[in-house]
Write a protein that holds these residues in place. Structure first.
Motif, PDB file in Angstrom:
ATOM      1  N   THR A  36       0.729  -1.111   0.034  1.00 42.35           N
ATOM      2  CA  THR A  36       0.061   0.243  -0.020  1.00 42.35           C
ATOM      3  C   THR A  36       0.939   1.781   0.118  1.00 42.35           C
ATOM      4  O   THR A  36       1.911   1.045   0.831  1.00 42.35           O
ATOM      5  CB  THR A  36      -0.856   0.190   1.141  1.00 42.35           C
ATOM      6  OG1 THR A  36      -1.575  -1.406   1.031  1.00 42.35           O
ATOM      7  CG2 THR A  36      -2.023   1.415   1.481  1.00 42.35           C
ATOM      8  N   LYS A  40       1.361   0.819  -6.821  1.00 43.90           N
ATOM      9  CA  LYS A  40      -0.214  -0.360  -7.966  1.00 43.90           C
ATOM     10  C   LYS A  40      -0.327   0.144  -8.988  1.00 43.90           C
ATOM     11  O   LYS A  40      -0.418  -0.020 -10.099  1.00 43.90           O
ATOM     12  CB  LYS A  40      -0.992  -1.022  -6.801  1.00 43.90           C
ATOM     13  CG  LYS A  40       0.228  -2.698  -6.029  1.00 43.90           C
ATOM     14  CD  LYS A  40      -1.154  -2.945  -5.107  1.00 43.90           C
ATOM     15  CE  LYS A  40      -1.802  -2.424  -4.700  1.00 43.90           C
ATOM     16  NZ  LYS A  40      -1.451  -2.411  -3.324  1.00 43.90           N
ATOM     17  N   GLU A 121      -7.883  -5.035  -6.071  1.00 44.38           N
ATOM     18  CA  GLU A 121      -7.250  -5.850  -4.608  1.00 44.38           C
ATOM     19  C   GLU A 121      -7.842  -7.148  -5.141  1.00 44.38           C
ATOM     20  O   GLU A 121      -8.681  -7.963  -3.975  1.00 44.38           O
ATOM     21  CB  GLU A 121      -9.286  -4.927  -3.863  1.00 44.38           C
ATOM     22  CG  GLU A 121      -8.467  -3.064  -3.632  1.00 44.38           C
ATOM     23  CD  GLU A 121      -7.561  -2.768  -1.988  1.00 44.38           C
ATOM     24  OE1 GLU A 121      -7.373  -3.845  -1.948  1.00 44.38           O
ATOM     25  OE2 GLU A 121      -7.240  -2.083  -2.162  1.00 44.38           O
ATOM     26  N   ALA A 146      -1.427  -6.262  -2.356  1.00 36.96           N
ATOM     27  CA  ALA A 146      -0.113  -5.745  -1.508  1.00 36.96           C
ATOM     28  C   ALA A 146      -0.671  -7.058  -0.718  1.00 36.96           C
ATOM     29  O   ALA A 146       0.630  -7.463  -0.220  1.00 36.96           O
ATOM     30  CB  ALA A 146      -0.819  -4.390  -0.542  1.00 36.96           C
TER      31      ALA A 146
END
Length: 190
Positions: A36, A40, A121, A146
């Motif tokens: 995080t 990304k 995600e 992450a």
């Protein structure tokens, strides 16, 4: 070294790895793993641009970017807009369809020739709501996360990690700051 140069240092390698993986198998399912705050979304935007640049996707091909929260949708839109302005790629955002997960089934039915999806995600993909993506055999998938493993032990349906970098590496590079942990005595709080 400027902050942008620090990000570029590892993002370039990530993009090269992702493009190489999709060149090897355009229908592959790959993961991009960055902590995080490590960029990304921006890295994935650069990778999508690289996939177009490499000729793996043609000018008429669209990319389906899947999110499950509205703020992730806004983040992706902003990232594509900023990147296209900086990299002089004005047409790129118009090739990307950023969808809520609830819209995926209908989108896939209307777009049978879609060849690439990005899932933000991606550690959530064990949920049944993601199965329409993974049951589409000709669809290449790039998952962003992450956290590449799940606490419930459910497997993620990816072939491999195209690129992964850890929190300590990004701290060492000066991309992320090491947090200061302060212990607080317990008590009653309103």
């Amino acid at each position: 070294m400027a902050v942008n140069e620090r990000y570029d240092a590892f993002q370039r390698e990530a993009v090269d790895n992702i493009v190489a993986d999709f060149r090897e198998d355009a229908k592959g399912r790959y993961l991009l793993v960055i902590p995080t705050g490590g960029g990304k979304t921006t890295t994935a935007v650069k990778a999508v641009s690289g996939i177009y640049d490499s000729g793996l996707l043609g000018p008429a091909d669209r990319v389906m970017w899947v999110v499950h929260r509205d703020e992730l949708r806004l983040q992706a839109r902003d990232s594509f807009s900023k990147f296209s302005a900086i990299a002089d790629r004005p047409g790129l955002p118009g090739r990307i369809d950023i969808l809520m997960l609830s819209e995926v089934k209908q989108y896939l039915a209307a777009n049978p020739d879609i060849r690439l999806s990005v899932i933000d995600e991606a550690h959530h993909v064990a949920a049944k709501s993601y199965q329409p993506l993974f049951s589409r055999l000709g669809l290449g998938i790039l998952g962003l996360t992450a956290t590449p493993s799940r606490h419930d032990g459910q497997p993620l349906q990816f072939t491999r990690e195209s690129y992964s970098i850890g929190f300590p590496d990004l701290v060492k590079m000066g991309v992320l700051l090491r947090p200061t942990v302060i212990e607080v005595e317990g008590g009653k709080y309103d």
